[in-house]
Enzyme design. Structure first.
Site, PDB file in Angstrom:
ATOM      1  N   GLU A 212       0.884  -1.169   0.000  1.00 10.14           N
ATOM      2  CA  GLU A 212       0.000   0.000   0.000  1.00 10.14           C
ATOM      3  C   GLU A 212       0.919   1.215   0.000  1.00 10.14           C
ATOM      4  O   GLU A 212       1.470   1.587   1.038  1.00 10.14           O
ATOM      5  CB  GLU A 212      -0.886  -0.029   1.254  1.00 10.14           C
ATOM      6  CG  GLU A 212      -1.793  -1.253   1.320  1.00 10.14           C
ATOM      7  CD  GLU A 212      -3.069  -1.084   0.499  1.00 10.14           C
ATOM      8  OE1 GLU A 212      -3.424   0.077   0.196  1.00 10.14           O
ATOM      9  OE2 GLU A 212      -3.704  -2.098   0.161  1.00 10.14           O
ATOM     10  N   CYS A 246      -2.518   9.115   2.765  1.00 12.92           N
ATOM     11  CA  CYS A 246      -2.083   8.578   1.465  1.00 12.92           C
ATOM     12  C   CYS A 246      -3.090   8.833   0.349  1.00 12.92           C
ATOM     13  O   CYS A 246      -2.712   8.914  -0.815  1.00 12.92           O
ATOM     14  CB  CYS A 246      -1.770   7.091   1.574  1.00 12.92           C
ATOM     15  SG  CYS A 246      -3.109   6.129   2.293  1.00 12.92           S
TER      16      CYS A 246
END
Lengths: 455, 468
Positions: A212, A246
């Protein structure tokens, strides 16, 4: 080296004993985690406050809520997720039992990140436990208070009778050492550069990985949209956690004719959210540390600051900042900002926006604001990203059944909800036949005859 | 970088969006069907030259299985391509949430020599179906098939989007310097590591279909005749050069005594008294492989077969007994027509034996007692499992085909191929209205606002004590 070997070795032995496989055991662990979150809420919120200056309700809704939701989902759905899935037979296997069995992988390594330090360790942990694995957790040392708390709490609540679950703390040297060990899956949340290192280490053991990562998530604002609403939503997603998200909208693409309106709307929203003096708002966070503070501050050099720009090194404070007329070649457009700085880049059309986005690495998230459904469809179809939301930001990652993950430089694999369960399971193809009915098999044995072939 | 131009050309085609429409993908897939139909004879001849493949085997494994995959894909593509709608929370009832299947971009498929058409074509079907551009790198070891594919395949497909690259290790190494959006590799575990390491430099996701030693446990209670036939078929198909072939047999000494004559009969039924003369028995692909497999004959004692002919690269269907776990034949994947039998005292010992080794691509268990088959299934781990037969689990397109641990990562076949070559993108479409509903999430934060968020976004537990 030996310590890591021991920890992983013990986890593997515990896994091989079969202890983590029964569904009852897994649910017991998930229940224990639920108790942990409820009983230690105060301590968790205090750690998040110490690490990121996160306020109570904010921390609760961004971290604890997500963990409780994931736990509830896993506990409810586990029996159906774990059930063998019968599949369609064909003529030759008509009498047979054919199904996909979900089995644990073995020992899973979860490496967390510092920006949402609790949820980014807990959500993968929940999925790995639900799938029946042993788990080694390595929280980020940058968010040190949360790391310390996780290291204290998990052993208190998770199965004390075995070595199935372990927490390893430390920085780069410890992580590097840990990565030399053999795992059956590694889930890493962090940046692209380290993602490559993790995958290369995993390659030595042929360990599957879920990465990720990040990138610059673009946000296209069409002329045809409710600018006030769009800007409020963008402001919320951009400046939450001081931009250290993010999937935050990294930069805006819009027509130059609406640029100043966008700026005005964001300014108005910022006042609404944080008041006249942002620094004294309890709801505005800080940059995690000096290194990142300096990094983000340097992105402001040579830029046209339309709003904000104030910084205070001592408290790692950077005010919510908007940059206008940003050049695509400037530093702020090269790396993921991960801070409260919002550049606006001019594009004259949606085609130009799409082209701009496609010339760059595939982002983790992509956002488009427009009243024009056709335009939204087009943007989705002609670009690629980990995930996306139209007419809002962030929200695709709270839909329980959507996979959360990147593509290209923003990552590989996905998790959350049932996608976690599948990521941390092995799907084993099973065909159970009968030893009788041999006559059916005659056709396949030599000596081959072409007439039999064409049956 | 000798392949930079080619990769760049394909990437430009990819960015043009050409491969996305369903009609385009269907047309390319239909063309693959024509390739299989038009060139059937040449395929049978090429695989016969490369591997001594019996026309029956070649038609089954290189043509029929591929056509099944093709038809499965053509029949279902429009459904697979559709956005997958998902459940929403109470707060998002008026929004649209779905999973979009996006192509990755430029895909690289590296194929091995043992099923030289199937093992590039089946993944290629998936990659095309998912909307990608593809470079195929067939194995240079099966050189006649390589030549056929390189010369003929490109004329069936859109040359702007699909290409065949030939060569050996040096060429593959150079090819891997380029950035691909997905790499699909079938081959050995050691090369799998090299591929994944190269892929890591570009963060390219991979599927690795590798190998291992697939154990085959035969319980004492079983129909020996049928077991022998099914095991012999799986072991000697393609002269043993099958990644999912039963690699070695585990059974008691009593069962071995019954199995040997049954295996002898099965081999005789299949290939006649002299398999070398049977048109249905294959050959080893190369001198190097022949020598490797021949060396393994030194383990244990030959009970059946054992004859070899170097000029023909012929190794007879062979069964070895008195094999010790430490013997050379038990240290590597055999990939040849030799079946070693290792004696165990009982099922538990067999399971322990299997679990003390790397997880294989397949585990096989034979018993007329369901309980025994289930025990072996539940207490071992492998890519796939077949009870009371060999190989067959991979012929069902509805089952995923892939390994675990050293035997591989990722899966394909049927819809799993399509999913492998697609990026599953989480998408949420919201409306601009109803902004007041978002109020609770904005600062300044308060407990009251928070209460609303909690109420509208949580997942409630239906039953508290479902299992306990």
């Amino acid at each position: 080296m030996e310590r890591m070997q021991q920890i992983v070795g013990r986890a593997r032995a515990a896994f091989n004993s079969g202890r983590s496989r029964p569904l009852e055991f897994r649910i017991q662990q998930l229940k224990a985690l639920e108790r942990m979150v409820q009983e230690k809420e105060k301590e968790i919120l205090a750690a998040l406050k110490a690490d990121l200056h996160k306020s109570g309700p904010n921390a609760y809704s961004h971290e604890i809520l997500g963990v409780l939701r994931e736990l509830a989902l896993a506990m409810e759905k586990l029996p159906s997720w774990a059930a063998p899935q019968p599949v369609r037979n064909d003529l030759l296997t008509m009498r047979d039992e054919a199904y996909i069995g979900y089995e644990p992988l073995g020992v899973v390594l979860v490496i967390g990140a510092w920006n949402y330090p609790f949820v980014l360790v807990m959500q993968p942990l929940i999925g790995a436990i639900a799938a029946g694995n042993a788990v080694v957790v390595k929280p980020s040392e940058v968010s040190e208070n949360t790391a310390k708390l996780v290291a204290e709490l998990l052993p208190q609540y998770l199965d004390k009778e075995s070595d199935l679950y372990a927490v390893v703390t430390g920085g780069v040297p410890e992580t590097t050492e840990l990565l030399t060990q053999r795992f059956d899956h590694i889930l890493y949340t962090g940046n692209t550069a380290v993602g490559k290192i993790v995958m290369a280490a995993a390659a030595k053991h042929l360990t599957p990985v879920t990465l990720e990562l990040g990138g610059k998530s673009p946000c296209y604002i069409d002329k045809d949209c409710d600018l006030a609403v769009a800007c409020r939503r963008i402001t919320w997603g951009k400046y939450m956690n001081c931009g250290q998200t993010c999937i935050a909208p990294d930069y805006i693409l819009c027509d130059p004719s609406i640029q100043s309106q966008v700026v005005e709307n964001i300014k108005a929203t910022l006042k609404e959210f944080y008041g006249e003096d942002v620094k004294s708002s309890p709801d505005y966070e800080r940059i995690i540390n000096q290194r990142h503070f300096k990094r983000v501050k340097s992105l402001l050099e040579g830029q046209k600051i339309a709003h904000g720009g104030e910084t205070d090194e001592a408290s790692c404070f950077i005010a919510p900042t908007i940059l206008t007329d940003v050049s695509p070649e400037s530093k702020v457009m090269e790396e993921e900002i991960f801070g409260p700085v919002l550049p606006i880049v001019s594009v004259k059309s949606v085609e130009e926006a799409i082209e701009f986005i496609n010339r760059r690495e595939k982002p983790l998230a992509l956002y488009v604001f427009s009243n024009n459904k056709q335009l939204i469809r087009r943007v989705i179809s002609e670009t690629s990203s980990g995930g996306m939301t139209a007419n809002d930001v962030i929200m695709h990652c709270v839909v329980p059944d959507l996979p959360f993950g990147g593509v290209g430089h923003s990552g590989m694999g996905a998790y959350l909800g049932r996608h976690s369960f599948e990521t941390f399971s092995h799907r084993r193809a099973c065909l159970i036949k009968d030893l009788r009915w041999e006559v059916v098999h005659k056709v396949r044995y030599p000596p081959g005859s072409m007439e039999m072939m064409h049956l | 970088n000798p392949f930079a131009g080619l990769v760049s050309h394909l990437r430009t085609s990819w960015l043009s969006g050409k491969t996305r429409p369903m009609e385009y993908r269907m047309a390319q897939l239909e063309a693959l069907g024509h390739f299989l139909d038009d060139k059937k004879q040449q395929i049978l001849e090429a695989t016969a030259s490369d591997l001594g493949k019996a026309p029956f085997e070649a038609e089954l494994s290189e043509i029929l299985l591929c056509k099944n995959e093709l038809h499965e894909t053509l029949n279902n593509l429009s459904r697979w391509m559709k956005d997958e709608q998902v459940d929403r929370t109470m707060a998002m009832q008026l929004d649209s949430a779905f999973i979009r299947k996006d192509p990755y971009g430029v895909v690289l498929i590296i194929a091995p020599w043992n099923y030289p058409i199937q093992l590039f074509l089946v993944p290629l079907i998936g990659a095309i179906a998912a909307g990608n551009c593809v470079i195929v790198k067939p194995s240079e070891v099966s050189k006649n098939t390589e030549r056929l594919v390189a010369e003929v395949l490109p004329s069936y497909l859109d040359k702007d989007c699909f290409a065949v690259v030939t060569g050996g290790v040096p060429e593959t190494t150079r090819l891997l310097e380029n950035k691909f959006d997905y790499i699909f590799f079938t081959g050995t575990s050691s090369v799998g590591r090299i591929i994944m390491t190269a892929a890591a430099k570009h963060l390219t996701p991979v599927t690795l279909e590798l190998g291992g030693k697939n154990p085959c446990y035969v319980a004492d209670t079983c129909d020996v005749t049928n077991v022998a036939r099914r095991v012999a078929w799986g072991r000697f198909f393609n002269a043993g050069q099958t990644c999912i072939a039963p690699d070695y047999l585990l059974c008691t000494i009593e069962m071995q005594e019954k199995l040997l004559p049954a295996l002898h009969k099965a081999i005789n039924d299949f290939y006649g008294p002299n398999p070398r003369e049977s048109p249905d028995f294959g050959r080893i692909v190369s001198d190097k492989q022949f020598q490797r497999v021949q060396r393994l004959l030194g383990s244990g004692r030959v009970a059946l077969g054992g004859q070899t002919d170097e000029a023909e690269r012929y190794i007879a269907p062979t069964v070895l007994v008195d094999v010790q776990p430490s013997d050379p034949i038990m240290q590597e994947e055999i990939f040849g027509p030799i079946l070693p039998i290792v004696i165990v005292a009982n099922m538990d010992e067999a399971i322990d034996f299997i679990n003390s080794r790397e997880r294989p691509l397949a585990v096989y268990a034979f018993s007329s007692k369901d309980k025994v088959v289930n025990q072996v299934l539940e207490r071992t781990s492998s890519g796939g499992f077949c009870g009371n037969d060999t190989l067959m689990h991979v012929t069902l397109p509805s089952l995923p085909f892939g390994g675990i641990g050293n035997s591989g990562l990722g899966t394909h076949h049927g819809k799993f191929s399509f999913d492998t070559f697609s990026h599953h993108r989480g998408c949420l479409k919201r409306g601009m209205g109803r902004e007041p509903l978002n109020g609770p999430r904005y600062p300044p934060y308060s407990q009251q606002k928070f209460g609303v968020i909690r109420a509208t976004s949580k997942v409630t537990r239906k039953n508290d004590c479902t299992l306990l």
